[in-house]
Every structure is written in structure tokens, then in C-alpha cells.
Design a protein around this motif. Structure first.
Motif, PDB file in Angstrom:
ATOM      1  N   ARG A   6       1.087  -1.179   0.312  1.00 28.01           N
ATOM      2  CA  ARG A   6      -0.006   0.390  -0.211  1.00 28.01           C
ATOM      3  C   ARG A   6       0.570   1.792  -0.328  1.00 28.01           C
ATOM      4  O   ARG A   6       0.456   2.351  -0.745  1.00 28.01           O
ATOM      5  N   GLY A   7       1.925   1.093   0.343  1.00 27.87           N
ATOM      6  CA  GLY A   7       2.539   2.413   0.436  1.00 27.87           C
ATOM      7  C   GLY A   7       3.329   2.259  -1.126  1.00 27.87           C
ATOM      8  O   GLY A   7       3.817   3.557  -1.147  1.00 27.87           O
ATOM      9  N   ILE A   8       3.473   1.456  -1.807  1.00 26.09           N
ATOM     10  CA  ILE A   8       3.990   1.677  -3.350  1.00 26.09           C
ATOM     11  C   ILE A   8       2.613   2.382  -3.762  1.00 26.09           C
ATOM     12  O   ILE A   8       2.760   2.709  -4.862  1.00 26.09           O
ATOM     13  N   ASN A   9       1.897   1.896  -3.774  1.00 30.10           N
ATOM     14  CA  ASN A   9      -0.004   1.633  -4.354  1.00 30.10           C
ATOM     15  C   ASN A   9      -0.965   1.455  -3.862  1.00 30.10           C
ATOM     16  O   ASN A   9      -1.472  -0.019  -3.019  1.00 30.10           O
TER      17      ASN A   9
ATOM     18  N   GLN B 188       5.461   7.425  -5.334  1.00 31.10           N
ATOM     19  CA  GLN B 188       4.497   8.027  -4.490  1.00 31.10           C
ATOM     20  C   GLN B 188       2.860   8.015  -5.494  1.00 31.10           C
ATOM     21  O   GLN B 188       3.345   7.317  -6.760  1.00 31.10           O
ATOM     22  N   SER B 189       2.096   8.092  -4.771  1.00 30.57           N
ATOM     23  CA  SER B 189       0.323   8.479  -5.469  1.00 30.57           C
ATOM     24  C   SER B 189      -0.044   9.824  -5.005  1.00 30.57           C
ATOM     25  O   SER B 189      -0.143   9.989  -4.281  1.00 30.57           O
ATOM     26  N   LEU B 190      -0.277   9.898  -6.450  1.00 34.91           N
ATOM     27  CA  LEU B 190      -1.990  11.354  -5.784  1.00 34.91           C
ATOM     28  C   LEU B 190      -2.592  11.063  -6.352  1.00 34.91           C
ATOM     29  O   LEU B 190      -2.731  10.393  -7.527  1.00 34.91           O
ATOM     30  N   SER B 191      -3.326  11.296  -5.576  1.00 30.18           N
ATOM     31  CA  SER B 191      -4.860  11.423  -5.762  1.00 30.18           C
ATOM     32  C   SER B 191      -5.450  12.520  -6.225  1.00 30.18           C
ATOM     33  O   SER B 191      -5.159  13.381  -4.926  1.00 30.18           O
ATOM     34  N   LEU B 192      -6.191  13.199  -7.566  1.00 30.49           N
ATOM     35  CA  LEU B 192      -6.731  14.747  -7.629  1.00 30.49           C
ATOM     36  C   LEU B 192      -8.586  14.284  -7.893  1.00 30.49           C
ATOM     37  O   LEU B 192      -8.593  13.458  -8.119  1.00 30.49           O
ATOM     38  N   ARG B 193      -9.069  15.397  -7.030  1.00 31.86           N
ATOM     39  CA  ARG B 193     -11.105  15.265  -7.468  1.00 31.86           C
ATOM     40  C   ARG B 193     -11.479  16.160  -7.972  1.00 31.86           C
ATOM     41  O   ARG B 193     -10.488  17.286  -6.826  1.00 31.86           O
ATOM     42  N   SER B 194     -12.636  16.384  -8.554  1.00 35.58           N
ATOM     43  CA  SER B 194     -13.227  18.236  -8.632  1.00 35.58           C
ATOM     44  C   SER B 194     -14.462  17.383  -8.665  1.00 35.58           C
ATOM     45  O   SER B 194     -15.006  16.295  -9.559  1.00 35.58           O
ATOM     46  N   ASP B 195     -15.603  18.218  -7.976  1.00 39.03           N
ATOM     47  CA  ASP B 195     -17.099  17.851  -8.695  1.00 39.03           C
ATOM     48  C   ASP B 195     -17.211  18.947  -9.469  1.00 39.03           C
ATOM     49  O   ASP B 195     -18.795  18.839  -9.799  1.00 39.03           O
ATOM     50  N   LYS B 196     -16.375  19.493  -9.209  1.00 41.55           N
ATOM     51  CA  LYS B 196     -16.753  21.097 -10.845  1.00 41.55           C
ATOM     52  C   LYS B 196     -16.023  19.967 -12.188  1.00 41.55           C
ATOM     53  O   LYS B 196     -14.965  19.736 -11.796  1.00 41.55           O
ATOM     54  N   PRO B 197     -17.195  20.362 -12.898  1.00 41.29           N
ATOM     55  CA  PRO B 197     -17.051  19.890 -14.090  1.00 41.29           C
ATOM     56  C   PRO B 197     -14.751  20.697 -14.356  1.00 41.29           C
ATOM     57  O   PRO B 197     -14.821  21.591 -14.473  1.00 41.29           O
ATOM     58  N   LEU B 198     -14.416  19.874 -15.882  1.00 44.02           N
ATOM     59  CA  LEU B 198     -12.988  20.534 -15.936  1.00 44.02           C
ATOM     60  C   LEU B 198     -13.982  20.616 -17.526  1.00 44.02           C
ATOM     61  O   LEU B 198     -14.133  20.017 -18.193  1.00 44.02           O
ATOM     62  N   ASP B 199     -13.307  21.828 -18.077  1.00 45.80           N
ATOM     63  CA  ASP B 199     -12.367  22.310 -18.705  1.00 45.80           C
ATOM     64  C   ASP B 199     -12.061  21.009 -20.169  1.00 45.80           C
ATOM     65  O   ASP B 199     -10.426  21.176 -19.837  1.00 45.80           O
ATOM     66  N   PRO B 200     -12.321  20.122 -20.818  1.00 47.08           N
ATOM     67  CA  PRO B 200     -11.756  19.539 -22.087  1.00 47.08           C
ATOM     68  C   PRO B 200     -10.597  20.470 -23.481  1.00 47.08           C
ATOM     69  O   PRO B 200      -9.593  19.779 -22.816  1.00 47.08           O
TER      70      PRO B 200
ATOM     71  N   THR C  88       5.759  15.910 -20.175  1.00 48.40           N
ATOM     72  CA  THR C  88       7.861  16.237 -19.875  1.00 48.40           C
ATOM     73  C   THR C  88       8.099  16.278 -18.586  1.00 48.40           C
ATOM     74  O   THR C  88       9.496  15.516 -18.657  1.00 48.40           O
ATOM     75  N   GLU C  89       7.425  14.996 -18.428  1.00 50.65           N
ATOM     76  CA  GLU C  89       7.376  13.342 -16.559  1.00 50.65           C
ATOM     77  C   GLU C  89       6.757  12.657 -17.396  1.00 50.65           C
ATOM     78  O   GLU C  89       6.857  11.890 -16.110  1.00 50.65           O
ATOM     79  N   GLY C  90       6.897  12.012 -18.006  1.00 51.42           N
ATOM     80  CA  GLY C  90       6.320  10.788 -18.101  1.00 51.42           C
ATOM     81  C   GLY C  90       7.217   9.973 -17.670  1.00 51.42           C
ATOM     82  O   GLY C  90       6.847   9.178 -17.504  1.00 51.42           O
ATOM     83  N   GLN C  91       8.855   9.631 -17.693  1.00 49.53           N
ATOM     84  CA  GLN C  91       9.942   9.056 -17.329  1.00 49.53           C
ATOM     85  C   GLN C  91       9.585   8.706 -15.947  1.00 49.53           C
ATOM     86  O   GLN C  91       9.387   8.032 -14.788  1.00 49.53           O
ATOM     87  N   LYS C  92       9.199   9.963 -15.048  1.00 53.30           N
ATOM     88  CA  LYS C  92       8.537   9.504 -13.953  1.00 53.30           C
ATOM     89  C   LYS C  92       7.329   8.719 -13.861  1.00 53.30           C
ATOM     90  O   LYS C  92       6.998   8.397 -11.956  1.00 53.30           O
ATOM     91  N   ILE C  93       5.551   9.293 -14.569  1.00 55.71           N
ATOM     92  CA  ILE C  93       5.127   8.708 -13.855  1.00 55.71           C
ATOM     93  C   ILE C  93       4.535   7.309 -14.673  1.00 55.71           C
ATOM     94  O   ILE C  93       5.256   7.040 -15.724  1.00 55.71           O
ATOM     95  N   LEU C  94       4.454   6.857 -13.675  1.00 59.23           N
ATOM     96  CA  LEU C  94       4.354   5.137 -14.665  1.00 59.23           C
ATOM     97  C   LEU C  94       3.188   5.052 -14.543  1.00 59.23           C
ATOM     98  O   LEU C  94       2.819   4.365 -15.664  1.00 59.23           O
ATOM     99  N   ARG C  95       2.248   5.447 -13.769  1.00 56.91           N
ATOM    100  CA  ARG C  95       0.597   4.981 -14.472  1.00 56.91           C
ATOM    101  C   ARG C  95      -0.188   6.341 -13.988  1.00 56.91           C
ATOM    102  O   ARG C  95       0.282   7.280 -13.028  1.00 56.91           O
TER     103      ARG C  95
ATOM    104  N   VAL D  95      -6.299  10.202 -11.102  1.00 56.87           N
ATOM    105  CA  VAL D  95      -4.508   8.975 -10.247  1.00 56.87           C
ATOM    106  C   VAL D  95      -3.449   9.192 -10.781  1.00 56.87           C
ATOM    107  O   VAL D  95      -3.348   8.935 -12.158  1.00 56.87           O
ATOM    108  N   PHE D  96      -1.967   9.417 -10.151  1.00 55.58           N
ATOM    109  CA  PHE D  96      -0.976   9.192 -10.079  1.00 55.58           C
ATOM    110  C   PHE D  96      -0.242   8.159  -9.898  1.00 55.58           C
ATOM    111  O   PHE D  96      -0.395   8.904  -8.414  1.00 55.58           O
ATOM    112  N   ILE D  97       0.763   7.265 -10.045  1.00 50.71           N
ATOM    113  CA  ILE D  97       1.936   6.659  -9.685  1.00 50.71           C
ATOM    114  C   ILE D  97       3.471   7.099 -10.023  1.00 50.71           C
ATOM    115  O   ILE D  97       3.784   6.770 -11.437  1.00 50.71           O
TER     116      ILE D  97
END
Length: 350
Positions: A177-180, A255-267, A280-287, A329-331
Motif C-alpha cells: 500500500r505504501g507503493i500502490n 509516490q501516488s497522487l489522487s486528485l478530484r473535483s466535483d466541478k466539471p473540467l474544461d476539456p 515532460t514528466e512521463g519518465q517519472k509517471i509510471l501509471r 490518479v498518478f503513481i
């Protein structure tokens, strides 16, 4: 917009460290009477030890099993094998690709984002990691591949749980769980897991991300609230959880990072931001994965990514009464967390 996901064959990438029990799981898929047609792509037949009594026909490098499944080896190019499978009559319910025990699953997973023909016919359904409850903690210390396999997983089959004590099991789960924090975890002995729990999960169990309670991630108390799909709790014996005995690990590296918004996003803002972020950060972002509610759009938009590769699609309509909430979610390693949070905030429609 047509639902592209329905015609594409789901692909499961199966990974796991040497000896964790992948072969046991593959043998079950190839021999059990589950009524599904699975195509299994393995590195070496020898490792699986296909039982000759179960083979009804062999054609070049493809073995047909008497339960309707087929098994073939990857020699060289996965894309070529995939194209060969797509031409076979009475296509398959799903395809399982085994990666070698020492490999990083990323290149295999990326195949399903890169090649156009493959993408038309197949979609990455989930990365399933088989882990050995007894040796995983050691492997996480000495084998970076083992850590990658856990970080990459959508589903983790924590096998050989009969060989460890309750305390050891709690510790290994806390390390996982510490990893994922987002993968669905099944505790097994001899990989006795319902095949429906590991195959054809559908968009990486993305809906589960919506169920994960934010307190679980923020509190750092080791409680795993949204542990699994409703009604699957028989897999999980919660003894030892929440009695002060469970350490909560934060992996120094992942690390993992979770983001949420109940307001809609602008596509028009979100999609360019996301593409730029993974470029730009893809090497660091596994999933990366998410369910998005866009302004003026009645359909849920679902995306997932492996390093720099992204794919997304409108999935279905938001149901009446369903919370139109975006979750992303980003891991990864050394994620620029604040920059990601600020970027996400800037995409919310005001």
C-alpha cells in the motif's frame, strides 16, 4: 460517439517476480473449465509445462487446448503475435500476456498504445501482478523490478499467504500500500483466485478509484477502507487491521497522487495539460488513470496512461443521480506533486 471499448478485446498483462506463482495461474487459465476462450501469450512454453493431454491441436507456434483456450510463445515481436491472433476464427474473450519475471511491465503495456492495428483490435484491460507473500518484502529491498511490478499493478494477487504469519501478512500488505494504494488486492494460496477477479476487469477497475475514500490516503493510519468491489470481502480477512499493530509505510521512492473535483473540467484545458504533463514528466509517471466529467458533456471520459503514452475514450453516460466527479490518479517516482495539483486546479471550469 460509438463505444470503441466494446469491440476491442481486453488484454491482461500478467507480471510477477520469479517463483511468485504466475505459472500456476496460467496453468489454471489453460486447463480449467471456465467456459471462456482465452489466448495466453507466454515467454516460454517450457516454463508452463503444457500438459499434452490437454492439447487438441497445434499449429506452428499456437497450441489449442481442450477448454477452448490457446497458448503461444512470444519470439521477438509481440505485435506480430497479436496480429496473428486477431486473424484467428472465433476471436477470443480476452488475451493474457505474460512478462518475464525480471521484466518491467511498461514496454509490454505500451504495445497496446502504440501500434495502430493492435489498438483498433485490443485494449489494455489491466496489469495483474502476482506477488509472493513470503519473499516480497526482501525483493522490494533488493530488486527494483519487483517494486515496479507492484507500482504498475491494477490488481495484485498476493500469493502463498499460507506460508506467513498474520503479522507478516499485515506488514507485506502495508508495504504494498505504501507503493500502490489503488490496486485491488487478493490474498491467495496457490493462486486460488476467481478468474473473473483478475481477467476482464474493465478499464482498470477505474470505478474503484471513485470508491476509495480520501481519508484512507490522507490519514496514513494503514486502514484500507474501500478494499475491494462490494461483496468481495470474503477474500479478505481484516484481522490485525486497525488494532494499532499495522505500520503504515510510505515508500521513499514511489509516490501516488489522487486528485478530484466535483466541478466539471474544461476539456480544452485539461487534455492539453495532461498531454504536456506526460510529455515532460512521463519518465517519472509510471501509471496515470482517471474518470473525467467535462463541461457540457453527458458522457464519462476515461483515460489511462503508461509513462508518456495515453489513451482515452468516452465510456458511457453519467447515470441519473450519479455524482459527476472527476478523479485522477498518478503513481510514479519523484512526482512534481504541487505542480500537478496546480495544473489540475487550473483546468476546472469556473
Amino acid at each position: 460517439m460509438p463505444d470503441l471499448t466494446s469491440q476491442r478485446i481486453p488484454v491482461t498483462v500478467l507480471t510477477g517476480y520469479l517463483g511468485a506463482g504466475k505459472t500456476t495461474l496460467l496453468n489454471r487459465i489453460l486447463s480449467e473449465n471456465h467456459g471462456k476462450k482465452y489466448a495466453v501469450i507466454v515467454n516460454e512454453f517450457g516454463e508452463i509445462g503444457i500438459d499434452n493431454d490437454l492439447i487438441i491441436g497445434a499449429d506452428e507456434e499456437v497450441f489449442e487446448m481442450n477448454n477452448g483456450c490457446v497458448c503461444c510463445t512470444v519470439r521477438g515481436d509481440l505485435v506480430r503475435i497479436m496480429e496473428g491472433l486477431m486473424k484467428r476464427k472465433g476471436k477470443f474473450d480476452a488475451i493474457i500476456v505474460e512478462t518475464t519475471g525480471l521484466a518491467d511491465p511498461a514496454p509490454v503495456a505500451q504495445t497496446f498504445f502504440v501500434d495502430e492495428d493492435v489498438q483498433k483490435n485490443a485494449r489494455l484491460d489491466a496489469v495483474v501482478t502476482v506477488a509472493d507473500a513470503k519473499w516480497l518484502s526482501d525483493r522490494l529491498k533488493d530488486a527494483p523490478e519487483a517494486k515496479n511490478q507492484i507500482a504498475f499493478a491494477d490488481v495484485i494477487v498476493l500469493n502463498k499467504t499460507d506460508l506467513v504469519s498474520k503479522a507478516e501478512l499485515a506488514e507485506v500488505e502495508a508495504r504494498i500500500r505504501g507503493i500502490n494504494p489503488y490496486a485491488t488486492l487478493h490474498r491467495t494460496e496457490r493462486c486460488q483466485v476467481a478468474l473473473s477477479d483478475v481477467l476482464e476487469r474493465g478499464a482498470f477497475d477505474l470505478d474503484r478509484i471513485l470508491e476509495i475514500e480520501p481519508e484512507f490516503l490522507d490519514a496514513g493510519d494503514g486502514h484500507d477502507h474501500a478494499h475491494d468491489h462490494h461483496g468481495h470481502d470474503h477474500h479478505h480477512d481484516h484481522a490485525g487491521h486497525g488494532h494499532g499493530g499495522l505500520k503504515h509505510y510510505h515508500d521513499e521512492e514511489m509516490q501516488s497522487l489522487s486528485l478530484r473535483s466535483d466541478k466539471p473540467l474544461d476539456p480544452t484545458k485539461f487534455m492539453p495539460w495532461l498531454q504536456n504533463l506526460v510529455a515532460t514528466e512521463g519518465q517519472k509517471i509510471l501509471r496515470s488513470k482517471g474518470i473525467l466529467a467535462f463541461t457540457g458533456d453527458d458522457d464519462r471520459y476515461v483515460f489511462q496512461g503508461v509513462h508518456m503514452m495515453l489513451e482515452g475514450d468516452h465510456q458511457r453516460k453519467w447515470k441519473d443521480g450519479e455524482r459527476r466527479e472527476s478523479r485522477v490518479v498518478f503513481i510514479g517516482r519523484e512526482l512534481p506533486q504541487q505542480a500537478i495539483r496546480d495544473g489540475f486546479e487550473s483546468c476546472i471550469t469556473t
